[in-house]
Motif scaffolding. Structure first.
Motif, PDB file in Angstrom:
ATOM      1  N   VAL A  17      16.856  35.501  27.538  1.00  0.00           N
ATOM      2  CA  VAL A  17      17.869  35.192  28.461  1.00  0.00           C
ATOM      3  C   VAL A  17      18.914  36.441  28.206  1.00  0.00           C
ATOM      4  O   VAL A  17      19.088  36.922  27.044  1.00  0.00           O
ATOM      5  N   ILE A  18      19.246  36.906  29.279  1.00  0.00           N
ATOM      6  CA  ILE A  18      20.341  37.926  29.411  1.00  0.00           C
ATOM      7  C   ILE A  18      21.733  37.334  30.308  1.00  0.00           C
ATOM      8  O   ILE A  18      21.499  36.757  31.272  1.00  0.00           O
ATOM      9  N   VAL A  19      22.823  37.515  29.671  1.00  0.00           N
ATOM     10  CA  VAL A  19      23.934  36.926  30.334  1.00  0.00           C
ATOM     11  C   VAL A  19      24.960  38.179  30.825  1.00  0.00           C
ATOM     12  O   VAL A  19      25.252  38.896  29.844  1.00  0.00           O
ATOM     13  N   VAL A  20      25.392  38.191  31.863  1.00  0.00           N
ATOM     14  CA  VAL A  20      26.294  39.315  32.769  1.00  0.00           C
ATOM     15  C   VAL A  20      27.390  38.846  33.215  1.00  0.00           C
ATOM     16  O   VAL A  20      27.272  37.849  34.019  1.00  0.00           O
ATOM     17  N   GLY A  21      28.506  39.348  32.921  1.00  0.00           N
ATOM     18  CA  GLY A  21      29.676  39.019  33.875  1.00  0.00           C
ATOM     19  C   GLY A  21      31.079  39.348  33.146  1.00  0.00           C
ATOM     20  O   GLY A  21      31.163  39.627  32.068  1.00  0.00           O
ATOM     21  N   ASP A  22      32.123  38.783  33.723  1.00  0.00           N
ATOM     22  CA  ASP A  22      33.401  38.929  33.201  1.00  0.00           C
ATOM     23  C   ASP A  22      33.639  37.733  32.314  1.00  0.00           C
ATOM     24  O   ASP A  22      33.518  36.561  32.691  1.00  0.00           O
ATOM     25  N   MET A  23      33.567  37.972  31.099  1.00  0.00           N
ATOM     26  CA  MET A  23      33.832  36.691  30.016  1.00  0.00           C
ATOM     27  C   MET A  23      35.160  36.527  29.653  1.00  0.00           C
ATOM     28  O   MET A  23      35.268  35.724  28.630  1.00  0.00           O
ATOM     29  N   ASN A  24      36.279  37.214  30.047  1.00  0.00           N
ATOM     30  CA  ASN A  24      37.479  37.193  29.781  1.00  0.00           C
ATOM     31  C   ASN A  24      37.615  37.057  28.038  1.00  0.00           C
ATOM     32  O   ASN A  24      38.597  36.590  27.600  1.00  0.00           O
ATOM     33  N   ALA A  25      37.029  37.906  27.578  1.00  0.00           N
ATOM     34  CA  ALA A  25      36.880  37.827  25.944  1.00  0.00           C
ATOM     35  C   ALA A  25      36.644  39.108  25.233  1.00  0.00           C
ATOM     36  O   ALA A  25      35.765  40.029  25.335  1.00  0.00           O
ATOM     37  N   ILE A  78      18.266  35.665  33.949  1.00  0.00           N
ATOM     38  CA  ILE A  78      19.586  36.425  34.025  1.00  0.00           C
ATOM     39  C   ILE A  78      20.539  35.613  34.590  1.00  0.00           C
ATOM     40  O   ILE A  78      20.488  35.234  35.934  1.00  0.00           O
ATOM     41  N   PHE A  79      21.714  35.657  34.045  1.00  0.00           N
ATOM     42  CA  PHE A  79      22.831  34.760  34.424  1.00  0.00           C
ATOM     43  C   PHE A  79      24.095  35.584  34.677  1.00  0.00           C
ATOM     44  O   PHE A  79      24.387  36.648  34.043  1.00  0.00           O
ATOM     45  N   SER A  80      24.559  35.267  35.741  1.00  0.00           N
ATOM     46  CA  SER A  80      25.987  36.005  36.425  1.00  0.00           C
ATOM     47  C   SER A  80      26.993  34.691  35.802  1.00  0.00           C
ATOM     48  O   SER A  80      27.014  33.768  36.453  1.00  0.00           O
ATOM     49  N   VAL A  81      27.924  35.226  35.069  1.00  0.00           N
ATOM     50  CA  VAL A  81      29.117  34.424  34.721  1.00  0.00           C
ATOM     51  C   VAL A  81      30.613  34.632  34.920  1.00  0.00           C
ATOM     52  O   VAL A  81      30.713  36.063  35.075  1.00  0.00           O
ATOM     53  N   TYR A  82      31.350  33.970  35.043  1.00  0.00           N
ATOM     54  CA  TYR A  82      32.728  34.195  34.833  1.00  0.00           C
ATOM     55  C   TYR A  82      33.627  33.096  34.149  1.00  0.00           C
ATOM     56  O   TYR A  82      33.799  31.891  34.645  1.00  0.00           O
ATOM     57  N   LEU A  83      33.686  33.557  32.754  1.00  0.00           N
ATOM     58  CA  LEU A  83      34.384  32.447  31.982  1.00  0.00           C
ATOM     59  C   LEU A  83      35.986  32.759  32.112  1.00  0.00           C
ATOM     60  O   LEU A  83      36.467  33.496  32.494  1.00  0.00           O
ATOM     61  N   PRO A  84      36.579  31.607  32.081  1.00  0.00           N
ATOM     62  CA  PRO A  84      38.194  31.319  32.104  1.00  0.00           C
ATOM     63  C   PRO A  84      38.832  32.099  31.251  1.00  0.00           C
ATOM     64  O   PRO A  84      38.646  32.286  30.124  1.00  0.00           O
ATOM     65  N   PRO A  85      39.857  32.732  31.685  1.00  0.00           N
ATOM     66  CA  PRO A  85      40.935  33.218  30.732  1.00  0.00           C
ATOM     67  C   PRO A  85      41.576  32.277  29.915  1.00  0.00           C
ATOM     68  O   PRO A  85      41.417  31.073  30.177  1.00  0.00           O
ATOM     69  N   ALA A  86      42.163  32.556  28.758  1.00  0.00           N
ATOM     70  CA  ALA A  86      42.491  31.632  27.800  1.00  0.00           C
ATOM     71  C   ALA A  86      43.677  30.861  28.406  1.00  0.00           C
ATOM     72  O   ALA A  86      44.064  29.788  27.854  1.00  0.00           O
ATOM     73  N   ASN A  87      44.655  31.456  29.281  1.00  0.00           N
ATOM     74  CA  ASN A  87      45.752  30.680  29.820  1.00  0.00           C
ATOM     75  C   ASN A  87      45.497  29.901  31.318  1.00  0.00           C
ATOM     76  O   ASN A  87      46.442  29.693  31.885  1.00  0.00           O
TER      77      ASN A  87
END
Length: 353
Positions: free
Chosen positions: A160-168, A125-134
């Protein structure tokens, strides 16, 4: 909710996972403690905005929870400035015996744990914060590539489970609950999901709650996700987006998922991430030399085990299939060149950190 036991694996039929962009730790600890921790066994947090030397504040929220957290790599404690980004994952202390923090996997936007479901089944289980486009400090495409490498690596051992703000925002292509057009980041994330046979669980028709996870003066969007292999979706007992409350000081809504883990079976992937392996870059002769010959060598012990076995029990067959699957994936990833994805061009209009 899981209870402690003396085994090294999870002694529970279900596990509850919450995901939330807290938009800064300062005012958010109360919502975590009084809302998320009441029901969730595992909590994936993004954008805690803490410096490395302040991560201990996450540990102090509740002594009943363990924490694995990472601060943004570009924060310099010698240069005073507001914090930004950062990820963390929390789990109940009663699960400590079956949870392993992945200290050597991921980066400052990806952190995860390995949960041992049984002596032969694990889930990541992964916690992610992907960057915004800008964003000026990180490139979405590059971080997504790094995340995909992590997913491919861990998929060799378990789900695998991916959880978080992906800015998508995925748009209508994200699933039955999807709406509008996919953003630039959303299109890249959709491609990633296709390659990994992932679905966005909050986009499925049985997800309850508001049909957005982020709202500001410009409108609302669906940027917080729970991604998992499509075959795992049948194990979802409950999934909903938690409606906004006065305690929620963030502009994001939390996502809550309950998975049935009592009936997990070891999965056999029908794909070997072939869309990521650039088979066309090698001639037939090189494929035979680098891939086929090595595959034959690695599969010999498996063949001998089959020939020696007088009775093929379910456990023996499952072990053979597991070994063959892992060998195919490992040899393919080692021998075949990886296809490079187009990177998202950086934008310097402004920095939404």
């Amino acid at each position: 909710m899981a209870l402690p036991n003396n085994n090294k694996w999870l002694d529970a039929q279900s596990i509850a996972i919450a995901g939330w962009n807290m938009k800064g730790f300062g005012t958010s600890s109360r919502y975590i403690k009084e809302n998320l921790m009441r029901h969730a066994d595992i909590i994936a947090l993004s954008e805690h905005c803490l410096y490395e030397h302040n991560l201990h504040e996450l540990y102090n929220v509740n002594n009943d929870f363990c924490v694995f957290a990472r601060a943004s790599a570009d924060l310099d404690p010698m240069v005073p400035a507001p914090g930004h980004a950062g990820v963390a994952i929390m789990w109940r202390r009663s699960l400590q015996h079956c949870v392993i923090p992945l200290n050597k996997i991921g980066n400052d936007r990806v952190c995860g744990i390995k949960v041992i479901l049984s002596d032969r089944k694990v889930i990541f289980i992964f916690s992610v914060y992907l960057p915004p486009a800008n964003s000026k400090i990180a490139d979405f495409g590059e971080v997504l590539d790094e995340l995909e490498e992590v997913v491919v690596r861990c998929s060799l051992e378990g789900d695998v489970i991916v959880v978080g703000d992906m800015n998508a925002h995925l748009g209508v292509k994200g699933g039955p609950r999807g709406w509008g057009s996919a953003t630039k980041n959303g299109k890249l994330l959709l491609d990633f999901m296709t390659r990994q046979s992932f679905l966005a669980a909050v986009m499925l028709d049985f997800c309850a709650g508001p049909n957005y996870t982020f709202r500001n003066h410009s409108g609302c969007s669906h940027v917080d996700h729970v991604l998992m292999p499509s075959y795992l979706c049948k194990n979802i007992q409950d999934i909903h987006i938690i409606p906004d409350t006065v305690e929620n000081t963030s502009d994001h809504l939390a996502v809550y998922t309950v998975l049935d883990v009592g009936n997990f079976k070891y999965r056999v992937d029908s794909t070997l991430h072939s869309s990521k392996l650039a088979w066309d870059k090698l001639s037939k002769g090189l494929i035979k030399q680098l891939y086929t010959n090595e595959l034959n060598r690695r599969l010999l012990p498996c063949r001998d085990k089959c020939l020696e076995s007088k009775v093929f029990s379910e456990d023996v067959l499952e072990e053979v299939v597991q070994n063959i699957t892992c060998t195919l994936q490992e040899v393919g990833n080692q021998a075949i060149p990886k296809r490079k994805f187009n990177k998202l061009e950086r934008s310097y209009q402004y920095d939404k950190r």
